[in-house]
Design a protein around this motif. Structure first.
Motif, PDB file in Angstrom:
ATOM      1  N   SER A  20       2.301   0.129  -1.211  1.00  0.00           N
ATOM      2  CA  SER A  20       1.910   1.328  -1.956  1.00  0.00           C
ATOM      3  C   SER A  20       3.079   2.300  -1.975  1.00  0.00           C
ATOM      4  N   MET A  21       3.020   3.255  -2.879  1.00  0.00           N
ATOM      5  CA  MET A  21       4.087   4.239  -2.977  1.00  0.00           C
ATOM      6  C   MET A  21       4.154   5.086  -1.708  1.00  0.00           C
ATOM      7  N   SER A  22       3.007   5.365  -1.102  1.00  0.00           N
ATOM      8  CA  SER A  22       3.015   6.168   0.128  1.00  0.00           C
ATOM      9  C   SER A  22       3.656   5.396   1.285  1.00  0.00           C
ATOM     10  N   GLU A  23       3.415   4.074   1.358  1.00  0.00           N
ATOM     11  CA  GLU A  23       4.072   3.258   2.388  1.00  0.00           C
ATOM     12  C   GLU A  23       5.584   3.248   2.182  1.00  0.00           C
ATOM     13  N   ARG A  24       5.986   3.097   0.936  1.00  0.00           N
ATOM     14  CA  ARG A  24       7.418   3.063   0.620  1.00  0.00           C
ATOM     15  C   ARG A  24       8.085   4.374   1.034  1.00  0.00           C
ATOM     16  N   ARG A  25       7.462   5.497   0.676  1.00  0.00           N
ATOM     17  CA  ARG A  25       8.011   6.801   1.053  1.00  0.00           C
ATOM     18  C   ARG A  25       8.071   6.944   2.569  1.00  0.00           C
ATOM     19  N   LYS A  26       7.001   6.526   3.249  1.00  0.00           N
ATOM     20  CA  LYS A  26       6.937   6.634   4.709  1.00  0.00           C
ATOM     21  C   LYS A  26       8.056   5.827   5.353  1.00  0.00           C
ATOM     22  N   TRP A  27       8.283   4.582   4.896  1.00  0.00           N
ATOM     23  CA  TRP A  27       9.310   3.727   5.485  1.00  0.00           C
ATOM     24  C   TRP A  27      10.704   4.265   5.204  1.00  0.00           C
TER      25      TRP A  27
END
Length: 164
Positions: A81-88
């Protein structure tokens, strides 16, 4: 009124057409240290399938041992997800101080898995017993990935530090 002739054929496939043009000149004799990987072309006509030069065009040369400095020209992709990508990206930026280090962290993680190869081979039956849930089952996928992460953690911990 005269009917206009179509510019492109009805079943025109731009990707398949470009692949065919790229693969045609690749019909060269194989080098000694290569594996042959066969590809299936989706837009192949019946008469083309019977031609002998198509078999040569479908082969890709994959060297067993790199003969010179190997360039990093391919990529491995996975869905998130976009939120996972941003978090990583944020995590790796905080750890390293650089904003484009996610790929290096993922490569380092793969080196940890390579280091734990022997332990992972012992855990192979356990990993294979896990059944991957349907892609629509978000809770099932989260639990599947959690169980897989636990097994990977145990294997990496047992393997110890990577050898230099």
């Amino acid at each position: 009124m005269a009917k206009r002739a179509p510019i492109l054929p009805d079943n025109y496939n731009p990707v398949g057409d470009r692949l065919r043009r790229v693969l045609q000149p690749a019909a060269t004799p194989l080098e000694p240290n290569t594996n042959i990987v066969n590809h299936t072309l989706h837009a192949v006509e019946q008469e083309e399938a019977s031609s002998p030069d198509l078999a040569l065009r479908e082969r890709e040369q994959v060297p067993d041992v790199p003969v010179d400095k190997e360039l990093k020209t391919t990529s491995v992709r996975f869905r998130c997800s976009m939120s996972e990508r941003r978090k990583w990206h944020t995590m790796t930026q905080e750890y390293s101080g650089d904003h484009n280090n996610l790929s290096h962290f993922i490569r380092a993680t793969m080196l940890l898995l390579e280091n734990a190869d022997e332990q992972l081979r012992r855990l192979t039956p356990d990993i294979q017993r896990f059944r991957k849930p349907a892609t629509t089952d978000t809770l099932g996928i989260a639990l599947y990935e959690q169980r897989l992460a636990q097994l990977l953690y145990d294997a990496i911990k047992t393997a110890g530090r990577p050898k230099a």
